[in-house]
Design an enzyme around this catalytic site. Sequence first.
Site, PDB file in Angstrom:
ATOM      1  N   HIS A 179      -3.831 -13.669   9.851  1.00  0.00           N
ATOM      2  CA  HIS A 179      -4.500 -12.429  10.271  1.00  0.00           C
ATOM      3  C   HIS A 179      -3.575 -11.226  10.071  1.00  0.00           C
ATOM      4  O   HIS A 179      -2.422 -11.252  10.511  1.00  0.00           O
ATOM      5  CB  HIS A 179      -4.897 -12.553  11.763  1.00  0.00           C
ATOM      6  CG  HIS A 179      -5.501 -11.312  12.330  1.00  0.00           C
ATOM      7  ND1 HIS A 179      -5.216 -10.877  13.617  1.00  0.00           N
ATOM      8  CD2 HIS A 179      -6.371 -10.408  11.806  1.00  0.00           C
ATOM      9  CE1 HIS A 179      -5.891  -9.765  13.853  1.00  0.00           C
ATOM     10  NE2 HIS A 179      -6.603  -9.465  12.777  1.00  0.00           N
TER      11      HIS A 179
HETATM   12 CA    CA Z   1      -5.604 -12.321   6.052  1.00  0.00          CA
END
Ligand code: CA
Length: 388
Positions: A179
Site C-alpha cells: 500500500h
Molecule cells: Ca501499491
Amino acid sequence: ENDITRPKGYTVSWHSNPEIEKHHFGHAHPMKPWRLTLAKGLIMAYGMHAAMDTYVSRPATKEELEDFHSEEYLDYLKSALVTVPDDNEIKDFNLGNTDCPIFEGLFNYCSMYSGASIDAARKLCNGESDIAINWSGGLHHAKKAEASGFCYVNDIVLAIVQLLRKHPRVLYIDIDVHHGDGVEEAFWSTDRVLTLSIHKYDGMNFFPGTGDLDRTGPDSEENPGAHHAINVPLSDGIGDQQYVWLFKTIVGMCVQRFQPTAIVLQCGADSLAGDRLGRFNVQVQGHGACVTYCKSLGIPLLLVGGGGYTPRNVARAWAHETSIAIGCDGKLNPTIPQHTPYRSHFRHETIFPTLEEILGDPRGNKNTDKKIREIVSSITEQLRFVNN
Ligand code: CA
Ligand code: ZLM
Ligand code: ZN
C-alpha cells in the site's frame, strides 16, 4: 541488429545516477540498490538510452527536501552514524532497525534518488519531457518525520509537490504490491491529488497493514480530500488477466472523473510473480500493460520504481517498461551482447529476456472474479463524489 530510434513527436527523459546503485542496506536485506545496475545494463544493452534524453541527477537540496520532511528528521538523517542509535531516536524517526537500517552514505542515497524524481517532475512541468523516468525513486512509505518500510525520504511526494506548481490535478497510481501509505497520507486533505494504490491487503498480516477498500479519504465531507484516496485490496496470486482488467477499468474511471493534468505511476516490481516479498502472479507483460495504458492517455507521465526484490525480474520489468515509454512496446529486436557483465543474472536466457514468463513457485489465485467486480462497483460509487 539494433534499430532503436528516438520516438517521434514526444520526448522521454531518463534520470539516474550511478552513485545510488553503490549503497548497501546490509547483509541479506531485501532492498538491493544494485538491481538498478542490472536494469541499466539491460536498458543500455538494448540501446534504449539513445532514444531518451539522459540526465545524471544531482542530490536534492535541503530546501527541496523540506517541501515535505521536517527539519529535525532531515538533520538526524544527515548526521545518523552507523552505530546503535539511542532509544529516543529510534522512537522518533523509526530509523536504525532491520527494515530501515542506518548504512554508510544513507543521506547521500536519499538525496540522490529524490533529486532524480524532482528533476524528472521539473522536466514535465517545463514541457521538455512528455514522459520522465526515475527507476531509483518510488519510495512510497516515507513520512514527514519517519522512515518506514525501506523508505527514508518520499521522493514521490517531493515530485508531486513540484508538479502541483504547474498542474491543477495530479493522479498518483501505485502498482507496488504494498500500500502506498506515505503518498496517500501526504495528500490526504487535498482534492488536487487523487491517490490510487493496488496492493495485497491482509490486515496486519501484510505490511503496512492499511489500504482496505473503505479507506477513501477524510471522513468529514467538509475536508476537500474526502473521497480522494482509492484503495484496491487484493489477495494472493492475482495474474495478468484480472490485474490488467482492474487497472484499466479503475484508472479509466479515475481519469474520466478527475481529469488529471499529470500522472505519476509508481512501478514497484514486487507485484511480479516470483518476487521474494510479493504474493502476486503478475508477469512482466501485465505489469508493462499498466504503463502502456497510462502512456496511451497522452497526459504528462512520471514513471518511478519502488519495490522489487528478485533483482533479475526487476531489471526485466523496468527495461521492458522503458521500451514501452520510448515506443518500442516491447518489440525490440536486438540480441543482448554475449559480453554483458549481467548475463549471469539471467541464467539460461539468451535473447528477449524481458518478455520471458517468470517462473516462480505457482501461487494459487485467491481473487475471485466476483470480488474483483465488487471492488470496481465500490470505486464507481466513490468516484461519483469526485469532480474536477
Ligand atoms: Ca501499491
Ligand atoms: N521485520 N533482513 C516494502 C517494505 C516492507 C515489519 C516484519 C524485519 C521484510 C524483511 C530486513 C536481513 C516497498 C514488516 C519484518 C525482518 C518488522 C518487510 C533485513 C527480510 C529481511 O532478511 C532480512 C537481516 C528484512 C526485512 C524481510 N520487511 C519483509 N517485509 C516489511 C517492510 C517496501 O516495496 O513497498 C517500497 C520500496 N516490514 O513487515 C516487520 C513488521 C521487521
Ligand atoms: Zn513494495
